[in-house]
Design an enzyme around this catalytic site. Structure first.
Site, short mmCIF file in Angstrom:
data_model
loop_
_atom_site.label_atom_id
_atom_site.label_comp_id
_atom_site.label_asym_id
_atom_site.label_seq_id
_atom_site.Cartn_x
_atom_site.Cartn_y
_atom_site.Cartn_z
N ILE A 110 -4.12 49.95 58.38
CA ILE A 110 -3.45 51.24 58.53
C ILE A 110 -3.72 52.13 57.34
O ILE A 110 -3.07 53.14 57.14
CB ILE A 110 -1.93 51.01 58.67
CG1 ILE A 110 -1.40 50.22 57.46
CG2 ILE A 110 -1.60 50.26 59.96
CD1 ILE A 110 0.10 50.24 57.33
N HIS A 128 -3.42 49.42 65.00
CA HIS A 128 -2.05 49.40 64.51
C HIS A 128 -1.64 50.73 63.89
O HIS A 128 -0.71 50.80 63.09
CB HIS A 128 -1.85 48.25 63.52
CG HIS A 128 -2.03 46.91 64.16
ND1 HIS A 128 -2.29 45.75 63.47
CD2 HIS A 128 -2.01 46.54 65.48
CE1 HIS A 128 -2.41 44.74 64.31
NE2 HIS A 128 -2.25 45.18 65.54
N SER A 202 -9.82 39.02 58.58
CA SER A 202 -8.61 38.87 59.39
C SER A 202 -8.34 37.40 59.62
O SER A 202 -9.25 36.63 59.90
CB SER A 202 -8.77 39.57 60.74
OG SER A 202 -7.63 39.29 61.55
P1 NAD Z 1 -3.94 38.76 57.16
O1 NAD Z 1 -3.21 39.07 55.89
O2 NAD Z 1 -3.28 37.91 58.17
O3 NAD Z 1 -5.34 38.07 56.84
C1 NAD Z 1 -6.21 38.57 55.87
C2 NAD Z 1 -7.28 37.53 55.64
O4 NAD Z 1 -8.22 38.08 54.73
C3 NAD Z 1 -6.76 36.24 55.01
O5 NAD Z 1 -7.06 35.15 55.86
C4 NAD Z 1 -7.51 36.13 53.67
O6 NAD Z 1 -8.01 34.82 53.45
C5 NAD Z 1 -8.68 37.06 53.86
N1 NAD Z 1 -9.12 37.73 52.62
C6 NAD Z 1 -8.37 38.47 51.76
N2 NAD Z 1 -9.15 38.98 50.79
C7 NAD Z 1 -10.42 38.54 51.03
C8 NAD Z 1 -11.68 38.73 50.40
N3 NAD Z 1 -11.81 39.49 49.29
N4 NAD Z 1 -12.78 38.13 50.94
C9 NAD Z 1 -12.67 37.34 52.04
N5 NAD Z 1 -11.51 37.15 52.70
C10 NAD Z 1 -10.40 37.75 52.21
O7 NAD Z 1 -4.38 40.16 57.74
P2 NAD Z 1 -4.68 40.62 59.23
O8 NAD Z 1 -5.40 39.56 59.97
O9 NAD Z 1 -5.26 41.96 59.10
O10 NAD Z 1 -3.25 40.72 59.91
C11 NAD Z 1 -2.13 41.22 59.21
C12 NAD Z 1 -1.47 42.47 59.79
O11 NAD Z 1 -0.95 43.22 58.69
C13 NAD Z 1 -2.39 43.39 60.51
O12 NAD Z 1 -1.75 43.69 61.70
C14 NAD Z 1 -2.49 44.66 59.64
O13 NAD Z 1 -2.19 45.79 60.44
C15 NAD Z 1 -1.37 44.57 58.64
N6 NAD Z 1 -1.77 44.86 57.24
C16 NAD Z 1 -2.57 45.94 56.96
C17 NAD Z 1 -3.01 46.17 55.65
C18 NAD Z 1 -3.91 47.36 55.37
O14 NAD Z 1 -3.88 48.35 56.09
N7 NAD Z 1 -4.77 47.28 54.36
C19 NAD Z 1 -2.62 45.31 54.63
C20 NAD Z 1 -1.77 44.22 54.96
C21 NAD Z 1 -1.36 44.00 56.27
#
Ligand code: NAD
Ligand code: ZN
Length: 259
Positions: A110, A128, A202
């Protein structure tokens, strides 16, 4: 079972080869692509999200106290993330879109960082929603967060919609809120039109978003997963790369390792 990578160089080569072999690629992203930009994912330590957990949609609609709390949390998060800039993963993906290799970027994020990295608006599908502005739940009027914050600070309450007096909420899809129909349809079309689906950063636990890699596979596309940790869908992937996103993707942004 997907093949695991040993080492960074192999991962970079494997990603390049997978892209080179594909005609039309869809990139699907999660919070992991934005961690190097200073925005923590859900599972990282530090507790930011646990302190500022998004409020369930029914709770938001159901009481003004909850709406006040939701906005307080929103503004607290914004202070942390204001000024976040696209990372190496975003830049590489933007390069692949601009040269026509990637047809669409479907994102769960987001944060607006795909658009900020230069991916044209019509190629980004935000499942989202977007947390950088607000909309009226009744009439859809767009309102800027800066304005909501000024009103909030002045009155201690979130303002009503200036057009219809409806409830104003950050333009994200909360838990319990219906998925955006148009975005779901566009994501479906993009997914069914690709021959390679690449999931980046993800954990693939949040549905219906995580249904898209499954849909791609069922429609005959290859599936590549790039994520530091295991994901729920590693078993159906053609290739799993457990490496750092920025490092694996960086060479692709410069046209080096051109697929
Ligand atoms: P998640 O937090 O469930 O998974 C993120 C994954 O990324 C983890 O498994 C982690 O191991 C991996 N990861 C993190 N940094 C990394 C890197 N540098 N290199 C390789 N892998 C890395 O996130 P999701 O699957 O997106 O689901 C969470 C929900 O939360 C989503 O619906 C999303 O909308 C929301 N969200 C959004 C944000 C954003 O907009 N940036 C941030 C946090 C959560
Ligand atoms: Zn309105």
């Amino acid at each position: 079972m997907g093949q695991a990578s040993n080492g960074l160089r192999e991962a970079q080569a494997a990603m390049r080869d997978a892209l080179a072999a594909a005609r039309r690629v869809v990139v699907f992203t999660g919070a992991g692509i934005s961690t190097e930009c200073g925005i923590p994912d859900f599972r990282s330590p530090g507790g930011l999200w646990s302190k500022n957990m998004p409020i369930h949609f029914d709770e938001f609609v159901g009481s003004e106290d909850n709406r006040i709390e939701a906005w307080r949390r929103k503004f607290a998060m914004e202070e942390h993330f204001a000024g976040a800039e696209p990372g190496r993963g975003h830049k590489a993906v933007a390069h692949l879109v601009l040269k026509g290799k990637v047809s669409h970027v479907i994102t769960q994020n987001i944060d607006g960082l795909h658009q900020a990295s230069g991916v044209p608006e019509e190629k980004v599908i935000e499942l989202h929603g977007n947390g950088t502005y607000a909309t009226c739940l009744d009439c859809g009027e767009r309102c800027e967060h800066a304005w909501v914050k000024i009103e909030f600070d002045r009155t201690g309450r979130p303002p009503a919609c200036p057009r219809c007096a409806g409830l104003i909420k950050s333009a994200t899809i909360s838990f319990g809120q219906a998925m955006p129909e148009r975005e779901m349809m566009r994501a479906r079309e993009a997914t069914l039109g690709c021959d390679l689906f690449v999931s980046i950063g993800s954990s693939l636990v949040v549905y219906p978003a995580a249904g898209f890699p499954i849909m791609a596979k069922q429609a005959g596309a290859s599936l590549v997963i790039l994520n530091r940790e295991k994901t729920e869908l590693d078993d159906i992937a053609d290739l799993v790369l457990n490496e750092d996103i920025g490092t694996v993707m960086a060479p692709l942004a410069h046209g080096r390792n051109e697929p």
